[in-house]
Design a protein around this motif. Structure first.
Motif, PDB file in Angstrom:
ATOM      1  N   PHE A  98       0.858  -1.397   0.016  1.00 21.83           N
ATOM      2  CA  PHE A  98      -0.029  -0.118   0.016  1.00 21.83           C
ATOM      3  C   PHE A  98       0.842   1.190  -0.044  1.00 21.83           C
ATOM      4  O   PHE A  98       1.814   1.115   0.761  1.00 21.83           O
ATOM      5  CB  PHE A  98      -1.058   0.099   1.333  1.00 21.83           C
ATOM      6  N   GLY A  99       0.638   2.146  -0.993  1.00 18.56           N
ATOM      7  CA  GLY A  99       1.209   3.283  -0.726  1.00 18.56           C
ATOM      8  C   GLY A  99       2.054   3.768  -2.343  1.00 18.56           C
ATOM      9  O   GLY A  99       1.105   3.640  -3.214  1.00 18.56           O
ATOM     10  N   SER A 100       3.084   3.854  -2.423  1.00 16.25           N
ATOM     11  CA  SER A 100       3.753   4.275  -3.620  1.00 16.25           C
ATOM     12  C   SER A 100       3.850   3.256  -4.496  1.00 16.25           C
ATOM     13  O   SER A 100       4.062   1.977  -4.246  1.00 16.25           O
ATOM     14  CB  SER A 100       5.021   5.223  -3.527  1.00 16.25           C
ATOM     15  N   LEU A 101       3.952   3.550  -5.996  1.00 19.22           N
ATOM     16  CA  LEU A 101       4.432   2.458  -6.980  1.00 19.22           C
ATOM     17  C   LEU A 101       5.894   2.495  -6.866  1.00 19.22           C
ATOM     18  O   LEU A 101       6.749   3.378  -7.276  1.00 19.22           O
ATOM     19  CB  LEU A 101       3.926   3.012  -8.278  1.00 19.22           C
ATOM     20  N   LEU A 102       6.377   1.243  -6.227  1.00 20.36           N
ATOM     21  CA  LEU A 102       7.815   1.010  -6.144  1.00 20.36           C
ATOM     22  C   LEU A 102       8.058  -0.189  -6.708  1.00 20.36           C
ATOM     23  O   LEU A 102       7.400  -1.116  -6.838  1.00 20.36           O
ATOM     24  CB  LEU A 102       8.094   1.138  -4.718  1.00 20.36           C
ATOM     25  N   GLU A 103       9.586  -0.482  -6.973  1.00 19.89           N
ATOM     26  CA  GLU A 103      10.041  -1.499  -7.603  1.00 19.89           C
ATOM     27  C   GLU A 103      10.927  -2.403  -6.612  1.00 19.89           C
ATOM     28  O   GLU A 103      11.609  -3.249  -6.830  1.00 19.89           O
ATOM     29  CB  GLU A 103      11.035  -1.303  -8.729  1.00 19.89           C
TER      30      GLU A 103
END
Length: 121
Positions: A98-103
């Motif tokens: 949940f939150g930012s689009l991260l890799e």
């Protein structure tokens, strides 16, 4: 809970579609991603999508070949993999945060079981 499916054996140049079904409620901040782990290698990011709005992120080596999408009605995220290469061979995992689009793997707290993708040359 995440349930991945759709792996298999395909020849180089072929296609496969992976699906990840997410049970429970979805939220606008939900991010669903795909990671993969090849034998003897660390797990790596492949792609991710924001549930609300559909923003996407891809590993450079799969851009133009893989497409991630989501189906709100079935709470499912799909990874369409085209022009597969032997180096795409790995166990593929779906994951959520949940939150930012991260890799970055360490920020994904929910994981499904893996599904094997094997690409023969």
């Amino acid at each position: 809970q995440l349930q991945a499916s759709g792996g298999g054996l395909v020849q180089a140049g072929g296609s496969l579609r992976l699906s990840c079904a997410a049970s429970g409620r979805t939220f606008s901040s939900l991010i669903l991603g795909w990671f993969r782990q090849a034998p003897g290698k660390e797990r790596e990011f492949v792609s991710a999508i924001r549930w609300s709005g559909g923003s996407t992120l891809y590993k450079d080596s799969v851009k133009g070949r893989f497409t991630i999408s989501r189906d709100n009605g079935s709470n499912t995220v799909t990874l369409q993999m085209n022009s597969l290469k032997p180096e795409d061979t790995a166990v593929y995992y779906c994951a959520a945060r949940f939150g930012s689009l991260l890799e970055y793997e360490r920020y994904y707290h929910y994981w499904g079981q893996g599904t094997q993708v094997t690409v023969s040359s």
